[in-house]
Design a protein around this motif. Structure first.
Motif, PDB file in Angstrom:
ATOM      1  N   ALA A 141      57.731 -84.064 126.594  1.00  0.00           N
ATOM      2  CA  ALA A 141      59.000 -84.377 127.259  1.00  0.00           C
ATOM      3  C   ALA A 141      59.969 -83.205 127.120  1.00  0.00           C
ATOM      4  CB  ALA A 141      59.613 -85.634 126.653  1.00  0.00           C
ATOM      5  N   VAL A 142      60.597 -82.816 128.231  1.00  0.00           N
ATOM      6  CA  VAL A 142      61.585 -81.746 128.220  1.00  0.00           C
ATOM      7  C   VAL A 142      62.860 -82.237 128.891  1.00  0.00           C
ATOM      8  CG1 VAL A 142      59.885 -79.874 128.210  1.00  0.00           C
ATOM      9  CG2 VAL A 142      60.702 -80.773 130.384  1.00  0.00           C
ATOM     10  N   GLU A 143      63.977 -81.645 128.489  1.00  0.00           N
ATOM     11  CA  GLU A 143      65.256 -82.005 129.085  1.00  0.00           C
ATOM     12  C   GLU A 143      65.426 -81.397 130.466  1.00  0.00           C
ATOM     13  OE1 GLU A 143      68.260 -80.846 126.364  1.00  0.00           O
ATOM     14  OE2 GLU A 143      67.790 -82.404 124.895  1.00  0.00           O
ATOM     15  N   GLY A 144      64.646 -80.396 130.776  1.00  0.00           N
ATOM     16  CA  GLY A 144      64.719 -79.718 132.061  1.00  0.00           C
ATOM     17  C   GLY A 144      64.019 -78.378 131.968  1.00  0.00           C
ATOM     18  N   LEU A 145      63.878 -77.732 133.094  1.00  0.00           N
ATOM     19  CA  LEU A 145      63.223 -76.429 133.133  1.00  0.00           C
ATOM     20  C   LEU A 145      64.175 -75.314 132.702  1.00  0.00           C
ATOM     21  CD1 LEU A 145      61.218 -76.506 136.499  1.00  0.00           C
ATOM     22  CD2 LEU A 145      60.262 -76.453 134.197  1.00  0.00           C
ATOM     23  N   CYS A 146      63.586 -74.221 132.296  1.00  0.00           N
ATOM     24  CA  CYS A 146      64.317 -72.979 132.122  1.00  0.00           C
ATOM     25  C   CYS A 146      63.387 -71.856 132.551  1.00  0.00           C
ATOM     26  CB  CYS A 146      64.792 -72.791 130.681  1.00  0.00           C
ATOM     27  SG  CYS A 146      63.465 -72.509 129.482  1.00  0.00           S
ATOM     28  N   ALA A 147      63.936 -70.687 132.781  1.00  0.00           N
ATOM     29  CA  ALA A 147      63.106 -69.549 133.176  1.00  0.00           C
ATOM     30  C   ALA A 147      63.759 -68.263 132.698  1.00  0.00           C
ATOM     31  CB  ALA A 147      62.911 -69.515 134.688  1.00  0.00           C
ATOM     32  N   ALA A 148      62.929 -67.227 132.588  1.00  0.00           N
ATOM     33  CA  ALA A 148      63.394 -65.939 132.077  1.00  0.00           C
ATOM     34  C   ALA A 148      63.074 -64.821 133.053  1.00  0.00           C
ATOM     35  CB  ALA A 148      62.741 -65.641 130.724  1.00  0.00           C
ATOM     36  N   HIS A 182      69.173 -76.490 135.521  1.00  0.00           N
ATOM     37  CA  HIS A 182      70.097 -77.308 136.291  1.00  0.00           C
ATOM     38  C   HIS A 182      71.526 -76.782 136.306  1.00  0.00           C
ATOM     39  CE1 HIS A 182      70.656 -78.990 132.212  1.00  0.00           C
ATOM     40  NE2 HIS A 182      71.864 -79.318 132.624  1.00  0.00           N
ATOM     41  N   ASP A 183      71.909 -75.976 135.316  1.00  0.00           N
ATOM     42  CA  ASP A 183      73.286 -75.474 135.289  1.00  0.00           C
ATOM     43  C   ASP A 183      73.383 -73.979 134.987  1.00  0.00           C
ATOM     44  OD1 ASP A 183      72.525 -75.442 132.646  1.00  0.00           O
ATOM     45  OD2 ASP A 183      74.126 -76.754 131.924  1.00  0.00           O
ATOM     46  N   HIS A 184      72.236 -73.308 134.862  1.00  0.00           N
ATOM     47  CA  HIS A 184      72.188 -71.871 134.577  1.00  0.00           C
ATOM     48  C   HIS A 184      72.908 -71.511 133.276  1.00  0.00           C
ATOM     49  CE1 HIS A 184      70.749 -69.662 138.444  1.00  0.00           C
ATOM     50  NE2 HIS A 184      69.966 -70.659 138.107  1.00  0.00           N
ATOM     51  N   ALA A 185      72.948 -72.444 132.340  1.00  0.00           N
ATOM     52  CA  ALA A 185      73.495 -72.119 131.026  1.00  0.00           C
ATOM     53  C   ALA A 185      72.591 -71.108 130.336  1.00  0.00           C
ATOM     54  CB  ALA A 185      73.612 -73.383 130.179  1.00  0.00           C
ATOM     55  N   LEU A 186      73.202 -70.191 129.614  1.00  0.00           N
ATOM     56  CA  LEU A 186      72.448 -69.145 128.929  1.00  0.00           C
ATOM     57  C   LEU A 186      71.797 -69.718 127.675  1.00  0.00           C
ATOM     58  CD1 LEU A 186      71.760 -66.082 128.687  1.00  0.00           C
ATOM     59  CD2 LEU A 186      73.854 -65.865 127.319  1.00  0.00           C
ATOM     60  N   LEU A 187      70.474 -69.644 127.620  1.00  0.00           N
ATOM     61  CA  LEU A 187      69.731 -70.090 126.440  1.00  0.00           C
ATOM     62  C   LEU A 187      69.408 -68.933 125.509  1.00  0.00           C
ATOM     63  CD1 LEU A 187      67.185 -72.691 127.896  1.00  0.00           C
ATOM     64  CD2 LEU A 187      69.442 -73.095 126.888  1.00  0.00           C
ATOM     65  N   SER A 188      69.210 -67.754 126.090  1.00  0.00           N
ATOM     66  CA  SER A 188      68.821 -66.614 125.257  1.00  0.00           C
ATOM     67  C   SER A 188      69.076 -65.318 126.018  1.00  0.00           C
ATOM     68  CB  SER A 188      67.343 -66.707 124.881  1.00  0.00           C
ATOM     69  OG  SER A 188      66.906 -65.541 124.217  1.00  0.00           O
ATOM     70  N   SER A 189      69.547 -64.306 125.294  1.00  0.00           N
ATOM     71  CA  SER A 189      69.625 -62.947 125.844  1.00  0.00           C
ATOM     72  C   SER A 189      69.149 -61.997 124.755  1.00  0.00           C
ATOM     73  CB  SER A 189      71.049 -62.596 126.293  1.00  0.00           C
ATOM     74  OG  SER A 189      71.959 -62.661 125.215  1.00  0.00           O
ATOM     75  N   ASP A 209      70.283 -65.278 140.320  1.00  0.00           N
ATOM     76  CA  ASP A 209      69.496 -65.570 141.516  1.00  0.00           C
ATOM     77  C   ASP A 209      68.006 -65.404 141.261  1.00  0.00           C
ATOM     78  OD1 ASP A 209      71.750 -66.172 142.970  1.00  0.00           O
ATOM     79  OD2 ASP A 209      71.900 -64.194 143.925  1.00  0.00           O
ATOM     80  N   ALA A 210      67.660 -64.411 140.445  1.00  0.00           N
ATOM     81  CA  ALA A 210      66.252 -64.181 140.138  1.00  0.00           C
ATOM     82  C   ALA A 210      65.668 -65.359 139.370  1.00  0.00           C
ATOM     83  CB  ALA A 210      66.084 -62.885 139.340  1.00  0.00           C
ATOM     84  N   VAL A 211      66.433 -65.899 138.432  1.00  0.00           N
ATOM     85  CA  VAL A 211      65.977 -67.081 137.687  1.00  0.00           C
ATOM     86  C   VAL A 211      65.768 -68.252 138.644  1.00  0.00           C
ATOM     87  CG1 VAL A 211      66.725 -68.844 136.042  1.00  0.00           C
ATOM     88  CG2 VAL A 211      66.888 -66.436 135.436  1.00  0.00           C
ATOM     89  N   SER A 212      66.667 -68.423 139.598  1.00  0.00           N
ATOM     90  CA  SER A 212      66.499 -69.495 140.594  1.00  0.00           C
ATOM     91  C   SER A 212      65.192 -69.330 141.355  1.00  0.00           C
ATOM     92  CB  SER A 212      67.678 -69.499 141.571  1.00  0.00           C
ATOM     93  OG  SER A 212      68.884 -69.832 140.917  1.00  0.00           O
ATOM     94  N   THR A 213      64.849 -68.096 141.684  1.00  0.00           N
ATOM     95  CA  THR A 213      63.590 -67.825 142.388  1.00  0.00           C
ATOM     96  C   THR A 213      62.396 -68.187 141.512  1.00  0.00           C
ATOM     97  OG1 THR A 213      64.604 -66.028 143.654  1.00  0.00           O
ATOM     98  CG2 THR A 213      62.206 -66.030 143.487  1.00  0.00           C
ATOM     99  N   VAL A 214      62.453 -67.817 140.239  1.00  0.00           N
ATOM    100  CA  VAL A 214      61.356 -68.133 139.323  1.00  0.00           C
ATOM    101  C   VAL A 214      61.236 -69.642 139.138  1.00  0.00           C
ATOM    102  CG1 VAL A 214      60.477 -67.863 136.973  1.00  0.00           C
ATOM    103  CG2 VAL A 214      61.548 -65.921 138.126  1.00  0.00           C
TER     104      VAL A 214
END
Length: 233
Positions: A141-148, A182-189, A209-214
């Motif tokens: 179970a995940v709260e939502g997707l993320c991407a890098a 869902h909100d483009h909050a920063l998880l890691s940099s 925008d690139a993260v949205s594409t991924v």
């Protein structure tokens, strides 16, 4: 994008402009029945394989009985593990801990194994994306997707999205940016090289925008896999 001295480089050795990603691939369950979930994520030239084992009961979870424990292991082809691999393990684990609903599997361990099959820039981004998809494939179970995505700041002030290894080597700074879907909050940099605070903010904005594409690409891969399983039933 915020106005300022930084811009996207108009052309690159592989024909892309500064704001374009390399062709991507996202395969679910490449390990078939050898893992509870698995995924292979590719930015052309860089491919990372992720396998997930669990959730299953384990001693490591006893100290955190109210939620699952996530472990990450980066396997090198030569069987060795250096400081870079250890750093990547910690980064990926922290990101997974931010998106996995760990309270769903108390007293359990979720083991994630990563291996870079080929590397030509953006290995950490590919690993993060592969790990997230593999966890979903395992039914966790995940709260939502993320991407890098990876962003390179060049010496002339230009910004390159998804740099190759050659571009990373000639960059003034390289940043791996992970945003929540869902909100483009920063998880890691994750930053290497000389990058100022304003430059980091510009890089994060450029990565949006690139993260949205991924994320769109990952969703399509997951939906395709689900459709295939439904046809099998």
């Amino acid at each position: 994008m915020r106005e300022g001295p930084h811009s996207m480089m108009s052309s690159r050795e592989d024909g892309r402009d500064g704001g374009h990603l390399r062709p991507m691939e996202c395969e679910l369950r490449p390990l078939n029945y050898h893992a509870d979930g698995s995924a292979r994520f590719v930015f052309k030239g860089t491919a990372v394989l992720a396998g997930v084992f669990g959730p299953r009961e384990g001693r490591a979870a006893i100290k955190a009985s109210d939620e699952s424990v996530i472990t990450v292991n980066w396997n090198r082809g030569d069987g060795l593990s250096g400081s870079r691999e250890k750093e990547y393990e910690t980064i990926v684990r922290n990101i997974l801990e931010a998106v996995v609903v760990r309270s769903q599997d108390p007293l359990c361990v979720i083991e994630v194994s990563l291996q870079a099959v080929t590397e030509s820039g953006g290995s950490l981004s590919a690993a993060i994306n592969a790990a997230v998809v593999a966890v979903i494939d395992a039914g966790v179970a995940v709260e939502g997707l993320c991407a890098a995505v990876t962003v390179a700041l060049m010496h002339d002030g230009s910004i390159l999205l998804d740099p190759t290894s050659g571009e990373e080597g000639s960059a003034r700074g390289v940043m791996t940016v992970t945003l929540r879907g869902h909100d483009h909050a920063l998880l890691s940099s994750v930053v290497s090289g000389k990058v100022g605070e304003e430059e980091l903010l510009t890089a994060i904005e450029a990565a949006g925008d690139a993260v949205s594409t991924v994320l769109t690409f990952i969703r399509m891969a997951v939906e395709k896999r689900l459709e295939k399983e439904q046809r099998c039933w």
